[in-house]
Design a protein around this motif. Structure first.
Motif, mmCIF file in Angstrom:
data_model
loop_
_atom_site.group_PDB
_atom_site.id
_atom_site.type_symbol
_atom_site.label_atom_id
_atom_site.label_comp_id
_atom_site.label_asym_id
_atom_site.label_seq_id
_atom_site.Cartn_x
_atom_site.Cartn_y
_atom_site.Cartn_z
ATOM 1 N N GLU A 115 0.902 -1.186 -0.118
ATOM 2 C CA GLU A 115 -0.125 -0.037 0.125
ATOM 3 C C GLU A 115 0.831 1.380 0.015
ATOM 4 O O GLU A 115 0.270 2.599 0.280
ATOM 5 C CB GLU A 115 -1.043 0.147 1.253
ATOM 6 N N HIS A 123 -0.069 4.943 7.724
ATOM 7 C CA HIS A 123 -1.437 4.367 7.257
ATOM 8 C C HIS A 123 -1.572 3.122 8.486
ATOM 9 O O HIS A 123 -0.555 2.575 8.632
ATOM 10 C CB HIS A 123 -1.263 3.479 5.946
ATOM 11 N N HIS A 178 -4.402 0.284 10.329
ATOM 12 C CA HIS A 178 -5.610 -0.712 10.333
ATOM 13 C C HIS A 178 -6.145 -0.250 11.855
ATOM 14 O O HIS A 178 -6.213 -1.353 12.477
ATOM 15 C CB HIS A 178 -5.240 -1.957 10.143
ATOM 16 N N LEU A 194 -8.114 -2.290 -0.700
ATOM 17 C CA LEU A 194 -6.776 -1.932 -0.220
ATOM 18 C C LEU A 194 -6.174 -1.208 -1.517
ATOM 19 O O LEU A 194 -6.397 -1.264 -2.846
ATOM 20 C CB LEU A 194 -5.896 -3.066 -0.082
ATOM 21 N N HIS A 201 -11.499 -0.343 6.808
ATOM 22 C CA HIS A 201 -10.018 -0.597 6.547
ATOM 23 C C HIS A 201 -9.225 0.299 7.773
ATOM 24 O O HIS A 201 -8.291 -0.546 8.351
ATOM 25 C CB HIS A 201 -9.788 -0.054 5.225
HETATM 26 ZN ZN LIG Z 1 -4.247 -0.898 4.881
#
Ligand SMILES: [Zn+2]
Length: 236
Positions: free
Chosen positions: A76, A95, A97, A135, A160
């Motif tokens: 990602e 980033h 989760h 994703l 997400h």
């Molecule tokens: Zn992710």
């Protein structure tokens, strides 16, 4: 220590601190822009967030292409790369989760600033929400996330997690910590009744008191100490 080595060290520290705070597990990553270039440094794909070392970091360009490093970039990476491309004012991106933010992204109810400490590192108004649950594996998807982020400091990704951006690694780390705590409080308050969300003036006044280097440094120093106590800072 060179500026580049200093950034690699701070990335390794912040990754272990995010792990120790329960904000990343086997996925999630933090990156930094290499000053004066179209490149970024990011946590590599197969290395644990709990043990990553400064020398493990890889370099990619803003198209997500690997430029340097002994490992792959995370799949990602496009989220990071395209955020830097779109926002010349940001130096670091994370980033996550993150659990409570992901939970809030799953309900049809806007997530507003509503608690001061930890603060609104976002607002005024509700946090932007990127609706596509897939994703982020392409440049186009990365551009779409950056577009939803706009001028904000964080964006929720539906079902997400989130992306947090800022002017330095320390600021992004503090934003990640504050965002998850704010989401946790918002969720619990929602169970009790309608949430008394902050209006624009209240949000601005709260941000004025929290949105500063001294507060960010306090959050950073506390988490450095906490992560050392957990025995997770060896080799950094
Ligand atoms: Zn992710």
């Amino acid at each position: 220590m060179s500026e580049l080595n200093e950034l690699k060290k701070k990335l390794a520290m912040s990754s272990r601190m995010l792990f120790n705070s329960g904000l990343v597990d086997y996925s999630g990553h933090i990156s930094v822009r290499i000053p004066g270039s179209d490149h970024l440094l990011i946590l590599p794909h197969p290395v644990s967030r709990a043990t990553v070392a400064p020398d493990d970091m890889v370099v990619t360009d803003f198209e997500g292409k690997l430029i340097e490093g002994k490992y792959h970039a995370p799949s990602e990476v496009f989220m990071h790369a395209r955020a830097y491309k779109a926002r010349g004012d940001i130096q670091s991106v994370a980033h996550l989760h993150n659990h409570m933010v992901a939970v809030l992204s799953m309900v049809d109810k806007p997530f507003y600033p509503a608690s001061s400490n930890p603060c609104a590192f976002f607002g005024p108004g509700p946090m932007p929400l990127y609706m596509d649950p897939a994703l982020i594996h392409t440049i186009e998807q990365g551009d779409a996330v950056a577009k939803t982020l706009g001028k904000n400091e964080a964006v929720m990704l539906r079902g997400h997690g989130s992306m947090v951006v800022g002017q330095a690694i320390e600021w992004v780390f503090a934003g990640c910590v504050d965002l998850e705590e704010a989401a946790s409080r918002f969720y619990k308050a929602s169970l009790l009744g309608p949430v008394r969300v902050y209006n624009d003036d209240e949000t601005q006044r709260v941000m004025k008191g929290r949105h500063k280097d001294s507060v960010v440094q306090k959050v950073w120093d506390h988490n450095v100490a906490k992560t050392k106590l957990a025995g997770l800072m060896e080799g950094v």
